[in-house]
Design a protein around this motif. Structure first.
Motif, PDB file in Angstrom:
ATOM      1  N   GLY A  65       1.087  -1.063   0.014  1.00  0.00           N
ATOM      2  CA  GLY A  65      -0.259  -0.473  -0.056  1.00  0.00           C
ATOM      3  C   GLY A  65       1.088   1.123  -0.276  1.00  0.00           C
ATOM      4  N   ASP A  66       2.131   1.146   0.418  1.00  0.00           N
ATOM      5  CA  ASP A  66       3.111   2.307  -0.027  1.00  0.00           C
ATOM      6  C   ASP A  66       3.733   2.544  -0.498  1.00  0.00           C
ATOM      7  N   VAL A  67       3.302   1.621  -2.023  1.00  0.00           N
ATOM      8  CA  VAL A  67       4.278   1.991  -3.146  1.00  0.00           C
ATOM      9  C   VAL A  67       3.915   3.233  -3.624  1.00  0.00           C
ATOM     10  N   PRO A  68       2.848   3.673  -3.695  1.00  0.00           N
ATOM     11  CA  PRO A  68       2.049   5.025  -4.953  1.00  0.00           C
ATOM     12  C   PRO A  68       2.634   6.008  -3.980  1.00  0.00           C
ATOM     13  N   LEU A  69       2.543   5.840  -2.809  1.00  0.00           N
ATOM     14  CA  LEU A  69       3.247   7.056  -2.607  1.00  0.00           C
ATOM     15  C   LEU A  69       4.426   7.461  -2.213  1.00  0.00           C
ATOM     16  N   LEU A  70       5.319   5.971  -1.845  1.00  0.00           N
ATOM     17  CA  LEU A  70       6.649   6.197  -2.125  1.00  0.00           C
ATOM     18  C   LEU A  70       7.323   6.914  -3.886  1.00  0.00           C
ATOM     19  N   ALA A  71       5.939   6.004  -4.451  1.00  0.00           N
ATOM     20  CA  ALA A  71       6.815   6.350  -6.372  1.00  0.00           C
ATOM     21  C   ALA A  71       6.259   7.880  -6.144  1.00  0.00           C
ATOM     22  N   SER A  72       5.361   8.447  -5.811  1.00  0.00           N
ATOM     23  CA  SER A  72       4.828  10.322  -6.285  1.00  0.00           C
ATOM     24  C   SER A  72       6.027  11.268  -5.466  1.00  0.00           C
ATOM     25  N   VAL A  73       6.559  10.795  -4.204  1.00  0.00           N
ATOM     26  CA  VAL A  73       7.286  11.715  -3.982  1.00  0.00           C
ATOM     27  C   VAL A  73       9.139  11.502  -4.640  1.00  0.00           C
ATOM     28  N   PHE A  74       9.189   9.987  -4.687  1.00  0.00           N
ATOM     29  CA  PHE A  74      10.513  10.178  -5.899  1.00  0.00           C
ATOM     30  C   PHE A  74      10.069  10.879  -6.779  1.00  0.00           C
ATOM     31  N   LEU A  75       8.634  11.186  -7.863  1.00  0.00           N
ATOM     32  CA  LEU A  75       9.327  11.936  -8.498  1.00  0.00           C
ATOM     33  C   LEU A  75       8.553  12.762  -8.760  1.00  0.00           C
ATOM     34  N   ARG A  76       7.860  13.231  -7.438  1.00  0.00           N
ATOM     35  CA  ARG A  76       8.362  14.754  -7.367  1.00  0.00           C
ATOM     36  C   ARG A  76       9.390  15.695  -6.922  1.00  0.00           C
ATOM     37  N   ARG A  77      10.469  14.730  -6.477  1.00  0.00           N
ATOM     38  CA  ARG A  77      12.438  14.740  -6.343  1.00  0.00           C
ATOM     39  C   ARG A  77      12.425  15.056  -7.812  1.00  0.00           C
ATOM     40  N   ALA A  78      12.541  13.638  -8.340  1.00  0.00           N
ATOM     41  CA  ALA A  78      12.989  13.744  -9.927  1.00  0.00           C
ATOM     42  C   ALA A  78      12.461  14.718 -10.965  1.00  0.00           C
ATOM     43  N   SER A  79      11.583  14.863 -10.360  1.00  0.00           N
ATOM     44  CA  SER A  79      10.839  16.172 -11.488  1.00  0.00           C
ATOM     45  C   SER A  79      10.924  17.939 -11.367  1.00  0.00           C
TER      46      SER A  79
ATOM     47  N   PRO B  73      -2.620   7.432 -15.394  1.00  0.00           N
ATOM     48  CA  PRO B  73      -3.279   6.195 -14.426  1.00  0.00           C
ATOM     49  C   PRO B  73      -3.190   4.351 -14.486  1.00  0.00           C
ATOM     50  N   ASP B  74      -2.617   4.827 -16.537  1.00  0.00           N
ATOM     51  CA  ASP B  74      -1.668   3.074 -16.565  1.00  0.00           C
ATOM     52  C   ASP B  74      -0.328   2.684 -15.392  1.00  0.00           C
ATOM     53  N   ALA B  75       0.178   3.814 -15.506  1.00  0.00           N
ATOM     54  CA  ALA B  75       1.507   3.725 -14.785  1.00  0.00           C
ATOM     55  C   ALA B  75       0.917   2.942 -12.987  1.00  0.00           C
ATOM     56  N   LEU B  76       0.227   3.999 -12.638  1.00  0.00           N
ATOM     57  CA  LEU B  76      -0.682   3.629 -10.893  1.00  0.00           C
ATOM     58  C   LEU B  76      -0.972   2.503 -10.716  1.00  0.00           C
ATOM     59  N   GLY B  77      -1.103   1.890 -11.625  1.00  0.00           N
ATOM     60  CA  GLY B  77      -1.529   0.500 -11.901  1.00  0.00           C
ATOM     61  C   GLY B  77      -0.820  -0.655 -11.899  1.00  0.00           C
ATOM     62  N   TRP B  78       0.537  -0.029 -12.974  1.00  0.00           N
ATOM     63  CA  TRP B  78       1.535  -0.716 -12.955  1.00  0.00           C
ATOM     64  C   TRP B  78       2.521  -0.610 -11.846  1.00  0.00           C
ATOM     65  N   LEU B  79       2.584   0.028 -11.241  1.00  0.00           N
ATOM     66  CA  LEU B  79       3.495   0.274  -9.956  1.00  0.00           C
ATOM     67  C   LEU B  79       2.865  -0.690  -8.566  1.00  0.00           C
ATOM     68  N   THR B  80       1.079  -0.572  -8.596  1.00  0.00           N
ATOM     69  CA  THR B  80       0.536  -1.604  -7.621  1.00  0.00           C
ATOM     70  C   THR B  80       0.740  -2.918  -7.844  1.00  0.00           C
ATOM     71  N   THR B  81       0.739  -3.076  -9.018  1.00  0.00           N
ATOM     72  CA  THR B  81       0.715  -4.455  -9.238  1.00  0.00           C
ATOM     73  C   THR B  81       1.658  -5.682  -9.378  1.00  0.00           C
ATOM     74  N   ARG B  82       3.219  -4.720 -10.153  1.00  0.00           N
ATOM     75  CA  ARG B  82       4.364  -5.491 -10.045  1.00  0.00           C
ATOM     76  C   ARG B  82       4.647  -5.660  -8.368  1.00  0.00           C
ATOM     77  N   ARG B  83       6.126  -7.088  -8.437  1.00  0.00           N
ATOM     78  CA  ARG B  83       6.575  -7.261  -7.311  1.00  0.00           C
ATOM     79  C   ARG B  83       7.989  -6.022  -6.937  1.00  0.00           C
ATOM     80  N   TRP B  84       8.234  -5.895  -6.433  1.00  0.00           N
ATOM     81  CA  TRP B  84       9.639  -5.101  -6.383  1.00  0.00           C
ATOM     82  C   TRP B  84      10.465  -5.657  -5.540  1.00  0.00           C
ATOM     83  N   PRO B  85      11.657  -6.382  -5.860  1.00  0.00           N
ATOM     84  CA  PRO B  85      12.365  -7.122  -5.306  1.00  0.00           C
ATOM     85  C   PRO B  85      13.330  -6.702  -4.955  1.00  0.00           C
TER      86      PRO B  85
END
Length: 449
Positions: A317-331, A339-351
């Motif tokens: 459940g923290d993946v979207p929030l983390l990704a949003s923070v990293f994107l804000r810093r990077a941009s 919308p498709d990116a958020l769906g992809w982020l939440t369904t992929r595993r992050w080993p």
């Protein structure tokens, strides 16, 4: 009342200067040699150090110069009767704050001490503000899931203590961030946090790096050099990947943990330093103890308190929030996910955990097309960044109906606004035009509380 450590071997100078400084309202401790100065500072760090360069046991200005680093971060005012331009430059290069020639003019000493104490006070205030204002979220411990809330709560409870801390968890989960959060929430926040990667330093050099060495103790030792333990005096030493430490160094570290004493390479007498130890590893140390590769007594010394950093699989459940923070810093605040990116982020595993997620978002932000509103990062950009196949992307979390499209947009707006407000529910609700109760209901429905 301000603490000054006066290190000088002349009894008359000790008596007169000590009394004069106390008359100015300072608390003064007096020592007569370099080893005593180092030990006194390690026991109770001073706000300012007045250091004579030519003291016992060496009576050599070069030995005095090697002492300066032991008193960090306190400003050091060097005093010597062997004053010359070259020596003054060497002292400043070694870290001294100022240089005074003996006999010292009282008016000049008063001004220099006042300026140095003002600097020390500003440094303490800055550290206090940093410790107070830099919350766990700013240290990188971002997340709204219960497991992250529990970790932050443990950090707040453990930080004020003197207990050693062992941080366990998979690679890429933020173990060094936990160490930083512990340090800056502790009474040691105005002192140094010194990290060392136990697996990155060759075994034959690790002892010298940790405990320092004396001139001539081995080939290439052309001068005395303080180790990381002395550098961290009064602060925190972070031993990353402690499971990689060689067996011979485990014994020496155990001794330091037992009584705070250590012996530089080539030294005949032990020294002392007040250092808090935070260790971390991705290894199963209990298993390492069982197979004999890690000392059992050291293991129990280190695990005063055990903190565990969760993998992203434990907090999806923290993946979207983390990704949003990293994107804000990077941009620079000018990026958004489709919308498709958020769906992809939440369904992929992050080993690779948070480290992999951050790298993927930063790479995707650099590759994504620019629009009038900034960077639009899509699922294709993210998949390319991590080397995943893109053929199946249209079916991975892509909204197919109007209802799904609206839900995805709502999810994106809420997570991005949460990230911008530091997860402040009241501010987030105001930005979105919702009541706080209405926002909390949506967060519950989305699994974001």
């Amino acid at each position: 009342m301000s603490g000054i450590l006066l290190a000088d071997d002349e009894p008359a100078f000790q008596r007169l200067t000590g009394a004069w400084l106390r008359g100015l309202g300072h608390d003064v401790r007096v020592v007569g040699d370099g080893d005593a100065a180092r030990a006194a500072f390690a026991e109770a760090p001073a706000d300012l150090v007045l250091l004579d360069l030519a003291m016992p046991p060496h009576h050599d200005p070069e030995a005095g110069l090697a002492l300066i680093a032991s008193f960090a971060p306190a400003p050091v005012i060097v005093m010597t009767g062997h004053a010359d331009h070259a020596l003054a430059l060497k002292a400043i290069d070694a870290g001294a704050w100022d240089f005074l020639a003996k006999p010292v003019d009282p008016d000049i000493l008063r001004i220099v001490v006042a300026r140095a104490m003002e600097r020390a006070g500003l440094a303490r205030e800055l550290a206090a503000l940093k410790a107070r204002d830099t919350g766990a979220e700013d240290m990188g411990l971002i997340g709204t899931t219960p497991v992250m809330a529990a970790l932050r709560d443990l950090i707040r409870r453990v930080a004020p203590t003197r207990l050693p801390v062992l941080v366990l968890g998979p690679s890429g989960t933020g173990k060094e961030l936990v160490a930083r959060a512990l340090h800056y929430a502790s009474p040691r926040a105005d002192r140094k946090l010194v990290p060392v990667h136990c697996g990155a330093i060759p075994p034959e050099l690790l002892e010298s790096e940790l405990f320092g060495h004396l001139k001539g103790s081995f080939t290439g030792a052309t001068s005395d050099r303080p180790g990381l333990v002395e550098t961290a005096a009064g602060g925190t030493l972070f031993l990353d990947e402690i499971g990689e430490m060689p067996a011979v160094m485990q014994v020496k570290l155990l001794r330091f943990l037992a009584d705070g004493s250590f012996q530089p390479v080539g030294a005949r007498a032990p020294r002392a330093a007040d250092v808090r130890i935070v260790a971390a590893t991705h290894r199963d140390l209990a298993a390492c103890v069982a197979d004999g590769s890690f000392r059992e007594d050291l293991y129990y010394r280190l695990k005063g308190v055990v903190l565990r950093t969760p993998s992203l699989d434990e907090r999806p459940g923290d993946v979207p929030l983390l990704a949003s923070v990293f994107l804000r810093r990077a941009s620079n605040g000018m990026g958004q996910f489709t919308p498709d990116a958020l769906g992809w982020l939440t369904t992929r595993r992050w080993p690779g955990n948070v480290r992999e997620l951050r790298a993927a978002v930063e790479c995707a932000a650099a590759l994504a097309p620019q629009s009038a509103t900034g960077v639009d990062v899509g699922a294709t950009d993210l998949a390319f960044a991590v080397g995943d196949p893109v053929a199946d992307l249209p079916t991975i979390g892509t909204p197919q109906t109007l209802e799904e499209e609206i839900a995805a947009l709502e999810y994106r707006r809420i997570t991005e606004t949460l990230a911008r407000t530091g997860h402040n529910h009241t501010h987030t609700a105001r930005h979105l035009g919702l009541s706080r109760v209405g926002l909390l209901k949506k967060l519950d429905r989305m699994g974001l509380r």
